[in-house]
Design a protein around this motif. Structure first.
Motif, PDB file in Angstrom:
ATOM      1  N   GLY A 162       0.900  91.739  -7.701  1.00 25.97           N
ATOM      2  CA  GLY A 162      -0.472  91.525  -7.277  1.00 25.97           C
ATOM      3  C   GLY A 162      -1.439  91.270  -8.406  1.00 25.97           C
ATOM      4  N   SER A 163      -0.933  91.160  -9.643  1.00 25.21           N
ATOM      5  CA  SER A 163      -1.826  90.841 -10.764  1.00 25.21           C
ATOM      6  C   SER A 163      -2.347  89.413 -10.643  1.00 25.21           C
ATOM      7  CB  SER A 163      -1.079  91.016 -12.095  1.00 25.21           C
ATOM      8  OG  SER A 163      -0.595  92.329 -12.236  1.00 25.21           O
ATOM      9  N   ILE A 164      -1.504  88.535 -10.103  1.00 27.46           N
ATOM     10  CA  ILE A 164      -1.923  87.169  -9.786  1.00 27.46           C
ATOM     11  C   ILE A 164      -2.112  87.116  -8.278  1.00 27.46           C
ATOM     12  CG2 ILE A 164      -1.324  84.723  -9.912  1.00 27.46           C
ATOM     13  CD1 ILE A 164       0.455  85.371 -12.293  1.00 27.46           C
ATOM     14  N   PHE A 220       8.465  81.818 -16.397  1.00 29.03           N
ATOM     15  CA  PHE A 220       8.629  81.879 -14.948  1.00 29.03           C
ATOM     16  C   PHE A 220       8.738  83.318 -14.473  1.00 29.03           C
ATOM     17  CE2 PHE A 220      11.408  81.885 -11.146  1.00 29.03           C
ATOM     18  CZ  PHE A 220      10.597  81.158 -10.294  1.00 29.03           C
ATOM     19  N   ASP A 221       9.538  84.132 -15.154  1.00 31.17           N
ATOM     20  CA  ASP A 221       9.677  85.543 -14.780  1.00 31.17           C
ATOM     21  C   ASP A 221       8.345  86.273 -14.906  1.00 31.17           C
ATOM     22  OD1 ASP A 221      12.311  85.379 -14.082  1.00 31.17           O
ATOM     23  OD2 ASP A 221      13.088  86.083 -16.016  1.00 31.17           O
ATOM     24  N   SER A 222       7.569  85.930 -15.925  1.00 34.65           N
ATOM     25  CA  SER A 222       6.267  86.572 -16.112  1.00 34.65           C
ATOM     26  C   SER A 222       5.317  86.226 -14.971  1.00 34.65           C
ATOM     27  CB  SER A 222       5.656  86.141 -17.450  1.00 34.65           C
ATOM     28  OG  SER A 222       6.493  86.494 -18.529  1.00 34.65           O
ATOM     29  N   LEU A 223       5.333  84.967 -14.541  1.00 35.36           N
ATOM     30  CA  LEU A 223       4.483  84.553 -13.422  1.00 35.36           C
ATOM     31  C   LEU A 223       4.913  85.240 -12.132  1.00 35.36           C
ATOM     32  CD1 LEU A 223       4.149  80.712 -14.123  1.00 35.36           C
ATOM     33  CD2 LEU A 223       2.392  82.461 -14.440  1.00 35.36           C
ATOM     34  N   MET A 224       6.228  85.284 -11.882  1.00 36.95           N
ATOM     35  CA  MET A 224       6.725  85.915 -10.661  1.00 36.95           C
ATOM     36  C   MET A 224       6.439  87.414 -10.660  1.00 36.95           C
ATOM     37  SD  MET A 224       7.708  83.511  -8.802  1.00 36.95           S
ATOM     38  CE  MET A 224       8.241  84.616  -7.481  1.00 36.95           C
TER      39      MET A 224
END
Length: 284
Positions: free
Chosen positions: A107-109, A97-101
């Motif tokens: 702005g990588s995602i 979750f921390d990696s996604l956030m």
């Protein structure tokens, strides 16, 4: 005395394992150099996720989309949940979750969606409405933010397909969504335990950031595993909750109501039908 010696040995081994996992630990002359990659290490590392091979549509003999729930209470799925406390952990070790956030904030995602069909994009404000709740305590307003420990599972959307050119059944992860309780009800009397999807991301867009986020490898701490490798290898336990079907892709809970055992049996039936599809493709 024996107990103190045992604890000392355990702590020493844990500290040694933690240090061994640090980049440049053996070549560092100062503490500041620990964790910094040398030019030789950067040149030697292939810090990009392994690219998917091109699949021609004509080579897909059969396919089925399924939605699966990954329960973080199960031991095999704990690598996606920890670490919770990041104060004593290297910067490249974070929960899923921390990696996604982190990828969303930096702005990588770039694209975040509200549904698993990736039709409706979410703005930063839309995401904050699902993850942040400003609560009034006396004269103060304190923001409550969804964190890793509030995540109870992930919904995975993937495609099983039979590649007739290679002659084998394969799986491709298409999207994932962190799930947890409603931020408005979390910690209040109205909390009924129901969990919701916070947002959806198209998995191929997240591979770069998830490749850089490392997972603890208990068998060899000097060789951590990336989330990208973990997910593509399907190193998780999941239960099918929905499949592509003629009834508008209805969920299992929509036609088997109020019976958790029968729902699990139906999920196993769907899983077995997918497994058997590869065997049925062959003539003996």
């Amino acid at each position: 005395m024996i107990r103190k010696y045992f604890l000392t040995v355990v702590i020493s081994l844990s500290t040694t394992s933690y240090v061994a996992a640090q980049v440049n630990i053996l070549n560092a002359t100062k503490v500041d150099e620990i964790g910094k990659q040398t030019d030789a290490r950067i040149a030697a590392d292939n810090d990009e996720p392994l690219a998917y091979g091109y699949i021609d549509e004509r080579d897909i003999l059969w396919s089925k989309v399924v939605w699966e729930f990954v329960d973080l209470n199960q031991k095999i799925n704990l690598p996606y949940y920890f670490p919770i406390d990041t104060s004593n952990i290297s910067n490249d070790r974070r929960s899923l979750f921390d990696s996604l956030m982190k990828g969303i904030r930096k702005g990588s995602i770039k694209n975040v969606y509200s549904d698993s069909f990736f039709t409706s994009k979410m703005s930063t404000q839309d995401i904050n409405e699902r993850l942040v709740d400003n609560r009034i305590l006396g004269d103060d307003t304190i923001p409550y933010v969804i964190s890793t420990e509030d995540i109870e599972g992930y919904m995975m959307k993937g495609l099983w397909y039979f590649d007739k050119r290679l002659g084998e059944l394969k799986y491709r992860l298409l999207g994932l969504s962190p799930m947890g309780k409603d931020i408005q009800a979390l910690g209040t009397d109205s909390d009924d335990g129901e969990i919701f999807e916070f947002f959806w991301v198209f998995y191929p867009e997240t591979r770069d950031i998830l490749h850089k986020s490392k997972v603890f490898n208990p068998k060899n701490v000097s060789q951590p595993i990336s989330y990208d490798h973990l997910l593509n290898a399907r190193r998780f336990n999941a239960v099918i909750v929905r499949e592509e079907n003629v009834y508008g892709n209805r969920a299992i809970a929509d036609y088997i109501r109020g019976n958790a055992l029968f729902q699990l049996l139906e999920a196993d039936r769907i899983k077995e039908s997918i497994r058997n599809k590869e065997i049925d493709m062959w003539n003996y």
